[in-house]
Design a protein around this motif. Sequence first.
Motif, PDB file in Angstrom:
ATOM      1  N   LYS A  16       0.824  -1.206   0.000  1.00 23.29           N
ATOM      2  CA  LYS A  16       0.000   0.000   0.000  1.00 23.29           C
ATOM      3  C   LYS A  16       0.858   1.256   0.000  1.00 23.29           C
ATOM      4  O   LYS A  16       0.563   2.234  -0.708  1.00 23.29           O
ATOM      5  CB  LYS A  16      -0.923  -0.017   1.218  1.00 23.29           C
ATOM      6  CG  LYS A  16      -1.899   1.151   1.272  1.00 23.29           C
ATOM      7  CD  LYS A  16      -2.822   1.034   2.469  1.00 23.29           C
ATOM      8  CE  LYS A  16      -3.785   2.211   2.527  1.00 23.29           C
ATOM      9  NZ  LYS A  16      -4.711   2.118   3.707  1.00 23.29           N
ATOM     10  N   ALA A  17       1.944   1.237   0.774  1.00 21.18           N
ATOM     11  CA  ALA A  17       2.819   2.408   0.864  1.00 21.18           C
ATOM     12  C   ALA A  17       3.502   2.689  -0.465  1.00 21.18           C
ATOM     13  O   ALA A  17       3.538   3.828  -0.934  1.00 21.18           O
ATOM     14  CB  ALA A  17       3.861   2.200   1.955  1.00 21.18           C
ATOM     15  N   ARG A  18       4.059   1.636  -1.095  1.00 19.23           N
ATOM     16  CA  ARG A  18       4.772   1.890  -2.354  1.00 19.23           C
ATOM     17  C   ARG A  18       3.824   2.265  -3.481  1.00 19.23           C
ATOM     18  O   ARG A  18       4.190   3.063  -4.353  1.00 19.23           O
ATOM     19  CB  ARG A  18       5.659   0.711  -2.722  1.00 19.23           C
ATOM     20  CG  ARG A  18       5.003  -0.625  -2.891  1.00 19.23           C
ATOM     21  CD  ARG A  18       6.100  -1.658  -3.207  1.00 19.23           C
ATOM     22  NE  ARG A  18       5.584  -2.964  -3.526  1.00 19.23           N
ATOM     23  CZ  ARG A  18       5.565  -3.991  -2.695  1.00 19.23           C
ATOM     24  NH1 ARG A  18       6.037  -3.842  -1.459  1.00 19.23           N
ATOM     25  NH2 ARG A  18       5.089  -5.162  -3.068  1.00 19.23           N
ATOM     26  N   LEU A  19       2.584   1.734  -3.468  1.00 16.63           N
ATOM     27  CA  LEU A  19       1.596   2.180  -4.452  1.00 16.63           C
ATOM     28  C   LEU A  19       1.271   3.654  -4.243  1.00 16.63           C
ATOM     29  O   LEU A  19       1.127   4.417  -5.209  1.00 16.63           O
ATOM     30  CB  LEU A  19       0.328   1.339  -4.347  1.00 16.63           C
ATOM     31  CG  LEU A  19       0.391  -0.083  -4.927  1.00 16.63           C
ATOM     32  CD1 LEU A  19      -0.884  -0.854  -4.590  1.00 16.63           C
ATOM     33  CD2 LEU A  19       0.611  -0.063  -6.438  1.00 16.63           C
ATOM     34  N   GLY A  20       1.182   4.054  -2.978  1.00 14.47           N
ATOM     35  CA  GLY A  20       0.927   5.456  -2.674  1.00 14.47           C
ATOM     36  C   GLY A  20       2.081   6.350  -3.092  1.00 14.47           C
ATOM     37  O   GLY A  20       1.869   7.443  -3.637  1.00 14.47           O
ATOM     38  N   PHE A  21       3.309   5.890  -2.867  1.00 13.77           N
ATOM     39  CA  PHE A  21       4.486   6.653  -3.280  1.00 13.77           C
ATOM     40  C   PHE A  21       4.495   6.877  -4.797  1.00 13.77           C
ATOM     41  O   PHE A  21       4.730   7.986  -5.280  1.00 13.77           O
ATOM     42  CB  PHE A  21       5.765   5.919  -2.866  1.00 13.77           C
ATOM     43  CG  PHE A  21       6.050   5.958  -1.397  1.00 13.77           C
ATOM     44  CD1 PHE A  21       5.662   7.039  -0.623  1.00 13.77           C
ATOM     45  CD2 PHE A  21       6.716   4.905  -0.774  1.00 13.77           C
ATOM     46  CE1 PHE A  21       5.931   7.088   0.746  1.00 13.77           C
ATOM     47  CE2 PHE A  21       6.990   4.936   0.582  1.00 13.77           C
ATOM     48  CZ  PHE A  21       6.587   6.023   1.340  1.00 13.77           C
ATOM     49  N   VAL A  22       4.252   5.810  -5.540  1.00 12.66           N
ATOM     50  CA  VAL A  22       4.294   5.906  -7.007  1.00 12.66           C
ATOM     51  C   VAL A  22       3.143   6.769  -7.521  1.00 12.66           C
ATOM     52  O   VAL A  22       3.333   7.599  -8.423  1.00 12.66           O
ATOM     53  CB  VAL A  22       4.257   4.499  -7.642  1.00 12.66           C
ATOM     54  CG1 VAL A  22       4.050   4.598  -9.148  1.00 12.66           C
ATOM     55  CG2 VAL A  22       5.546   3.749  -7.335  1.00 12.66           C
ATOM     56  N   ALA A  23       1.956   6.597  -6.946  1.00 15.38           N
ATOM     57  CA  ALA A  23       0.819   7.434  -7.351  1.00 15.38           C
ATOM     58  C   ALA A  23       1.116   8.907  -7.079  1.00 15.38           C
ATOM     59  O   ALA A  23       0.810   9.784  -7.904  1.00 15.38           O
ATOM     60  CB  ALA A  23      -0.443   6.996  -6.603  1.00 15.38           C
ATOM     61  N   GLY A  24       1.746   9.182  -5.930  1.00 15.86           N
ATOM     62  CA  GLY A  24       2.134  10.552  -5.618  1.00 15.86           C
ATOM     63  C   GLY A  24       3.144  11.108  -6.603  1.00 15.86           C
ATOM     64  O   GLY A  24       3.075  12.283  -6.981  1.00 15.86           O
ATOM     65  N   ALA A  25       4.084  10.255  -7.038  1.00 19.68           N
ATOM     66  CA  ALA A  25       5.085  10.689  -8.021  1.00 19.68           C
ATOM     67  C   ALA A  25       4.418  11.063  -9.339  1.00 19.68           C
ATOM     68  O   ALA A  25       4.768  12.075  -9.967  1.00 19.68           O
ATOM     69  CB  ALA A  25       6.112   9.576  -8.239  1.00 19.68           C
ATOM     70  N   TYR A  26       3.428  10.263  -9.758  1.00 16.78           N
ATOM     71  CA  TYR A  26       2.739  10.559 -11.018  1.00 16.78           C
ATOM     72  C   TYR A  26       1.905  11.825 -10.904  1.00 16.78           C
ATOM     73  O   TYR A  26       1.879  12.652 -11.831  1.00 16.78           O
ATOM     74  CB  TYR A  26       1.858   9.375 -11.425  1.00 16.78           C
ATOM     75  CG  TYR A  26       2.616   8.257 -12.107  1.00 16.78           C
ATOM     76  CD1 TYR A  26       2.786   8.241 -13.489  1.00 16.78           C
ATOM     77  CD2 TYR A  26       3.186   7.226 -11.371  1.00 16.78           C
ATOM     78  CE1 TYR A  26       3.481   7.231 -14.117  1.00 16.78           C
ATOM     79  CE2 TYR A  26       3.894   6.206 -11.989  1.00 16.78           C
ATOM     80  CZ  TYR A  26       4.041   6.205 -13.365  1.00 16.78           C
ATOM     81  OH  TYR A  26       4.751   5.211 -13.984  1.00 16.78           O
ATOM     82  N   MET A  27       1.218  12.013  -9.790  1.00 17.78           N
ATOM     83  CA  MET A  27       0.413  13.228  -9.610  1.00 17.78           C
ATOM     84  C   MET A  27       1.308  14.465  -9.544  1.00 17.78           C
ATOM     85  O   MET A  27       0.992  15.507 -10.128  1.00 17.78           O
ATOM     86  CB  MET A  27      -0.444  13.109  -8.351  1.00 17.78           C
ATOM     87  CG  MET A  27      -1.608  12.144  -8.497  1.00 17.78           C
ATOM     88  SD  MET A  27      -2.774  12.192  -7.108  1.00 17.78           S
ATOM     89  CE  MET A  27      -1.777  11.441  -5.814  1.00 17.78           C
ATOM     90  N   ALA A  28       2.437  14.351  -8.826  1.00 17.57           N
ATOM     91  CA  ALA A  28       3.383  15.469  -8.770  1.00 17.57           C
ATOM     92  C   ALA A  28       3.967  15.755 -10.146  1.00 17.57           C
ATOM     93  O   ALA A  28       4.217  16.912 -10.500  1.00 17.57           O
ATOM     94  CB  ALA A  28       4.496  15.159  -7.771  1.00 17.57           C
ATOM     95  N   GLY A  29       4.179  14.694 -10.950  1.00 18.69           N
ATOM     96  CA  GLY A  29       4.680  14.875 -12.310  1.00 18.69           C
ATOM     97  C   GLY A  29       3.710  15.654 -13.174  1.00 18.69           C
ATOM     98  O   GLY A  29       4.116  16.518 -13.968  1.00 18.69           O
ATOM     99  N   VAL A  30       2.412  15.355 -13.036  1.00 17.99           N
ATOM    100  CA  VAL A  30       1.394  16.099 -13.791  1.00 17.99           C
ATOM    101  C   VAL A  30       1.415  17.571 -13.392  1.00 17.99           C
ATOM    102  O   VAL A  30       1.395  18.469 -14.247  1.00 17.99           O
ATOM    103  CB  VAL A  30      -0.012  15.498 -13.546  1.00 17.99           C
ATOM    104  CG1 VAL A  30      -1.091  16.406 -14.134  1.00 17.99           C
ATOM    105  CG2 VAL A  30      -0.109  14.107 -14.151  1.00 17.99           C
ATOM    106  N   PHE A  31       1.470  17.831 -12.091  1.00 18.75           N
ATOM    107  CA  PHE A  31       1.479  19.208 -11.615  1.00 18.75           C
ATOM    108  C   PHE A  31       2.731  19.946 -12.094  1.00 18.75           C
ATOM    109  O   PHE A  31       2.661  21.095 -12.554  1.00 18.75           O
ATOM    110  CB  PHE A  31       1.401  19.228 -10.092  1.00 18.75           C
ATOM    111  CG  PHE A  31       1.379  20.609  -9.494  1.00 18.75           C
ATOM    112  CD1 PHE A  31       0.292  21.442  -9.682  1.00 18.75           C
ATOM    113  CD2 PHE A  31       2.459  21.074  -8.753  1.00 18.75           C
ATOM    114  CE1 PHE A  31       0.274  22.721  -9.133  1.00 18.75           C
ATOM    115  CE2 PHE A  31       2.456  22.342  -8.208  1.00 18.75           C
ATOM    116  CZ  PHE A  31       1.352  23.169  -8.392  1.00 18.75           C
ATOM    117  N   SER A  32       3.886  19.285 -11.993  1.00 17.05           N
ATOM    118  CA  SER A  32       5.149  19.890 -12.438  1.00 17.05           C
ATOM    119  C   SER A  32       5.079  20.248 -13.921  1.00 17.05           C
ATOM    120  O   SER A  32       5.457  21.355 -14.327  1.00 17.05           O
ATOM    121  CB  SER A  32       6.316  18.928 -12.197  1.00 17.05           C
ATOM    122  OG  SER A  32       6.409  18.560 -10.849  1.00 17.05           O
ATOM    123  N   ALA A  33       4.609  19.302 -14.725  1.00 18.73           N
ATOM    124  CA  ALA A  33       4.547  19.518 -16.169  1.00 18.73           C
ATOM    125  C   ALA A  33       3.564  20.619 -16.523  1.00 18.73           C
ATOM    126  O   ALA A  33       3.806  21.435 -17.426  1.00 18.73           O
ATOM    127  CB  ALA A  33       4.168  18.213 -16.874  1.00 18.73           C
TER     128      ALA A  33
END
Length: 311
Positions: free
Chosen positions: A139-156
């Motif tokens: 659950k933690a690593r899925l949350g980490f990766v999902a957060g990375a993708y959401m942060a990537g969208v915001f950054s872009a």
Amino acid sequence: MAGANLTLVTEFLLIAFTDFPEWGFPLFLLFLSLYLLTVTGNLGMIILIRVDGRLHTPMYFLLSHLSLADICYSSVTVPQMMAVLLQHGAALSYSRCVAQFFSFTFFGSIDCYLLALMAYDRYVAVCRPLLYVTIMTRKARLGFVAGAYMAGVFSALVRTVSAFTLSFCGNNEIDFIFCDLPPLLKLSCGDSYTQELVIVVFAIFVIPMSMVVILVSYLFIIVAIMRIHSAGGRAKTFSTCTSHLTAVSLFFGTIIFMYLGGNSNRSSERDRVVSVFYTTVIPMLNPFIYSLRNKEVKEAARKIVSSVKLP
């Protein structure tokens, strides 16, 4: 975007290497080879991690997403580079340039965040080994990766909006091989201080913040390693981090050189070389970095190769 007596830019002309048409086909073959190696190597890494039970760990889970991001990262730019080389220049519509810039920034940002997460994973493995399974749960690593993708969208999104609210007028020729920030800044006219400030501040937020996570993680790792009494134990523990450190050094080194070095007195030739390095070479090297110095990956690859029986 257009003012008095200014022409509205509706497309960009990529003209890199057009002064040297004899380089076109050899460079096309080079980029094609690098791209095929990138896709094959990273796809092979994803398949290995998926089919071999020994690689079903948090570190390899993050690595599989890094490999996926690297495939997409190269696919956004390298085919465009090859088209420019074969056609001795290429026209790119404004909307396609925006889409390419957004996608390139999205996958590049994900690379930053995933490398930071992998550093945190190494910190937990070395400094909190008894709590590793408890902390790095599925659950933690899925949350980490999902957060990375959401942060990537915001950054872009922030970076793309900032870049394309610049005023482009008159000359629309980009002496480059894809839509990247340095050539777009050179094409801008009028007052672009606010947009450039947003871009630089956001780059400072994304890149150094990821590096802070990496540096702090490795500071604790080094302290933990120094407490190990045997030299062999220290070497064995540190060896689990060398692949990640190599990938971090290559990726962040070129990114910092490209984006945080200022825009004045920049050389187009230098920028092209650096951009080729971080869009084609680094994504190609990552699977080799993680396989050549990793016994588990080599054993998994050997197992799959030996199981393939030729007729």
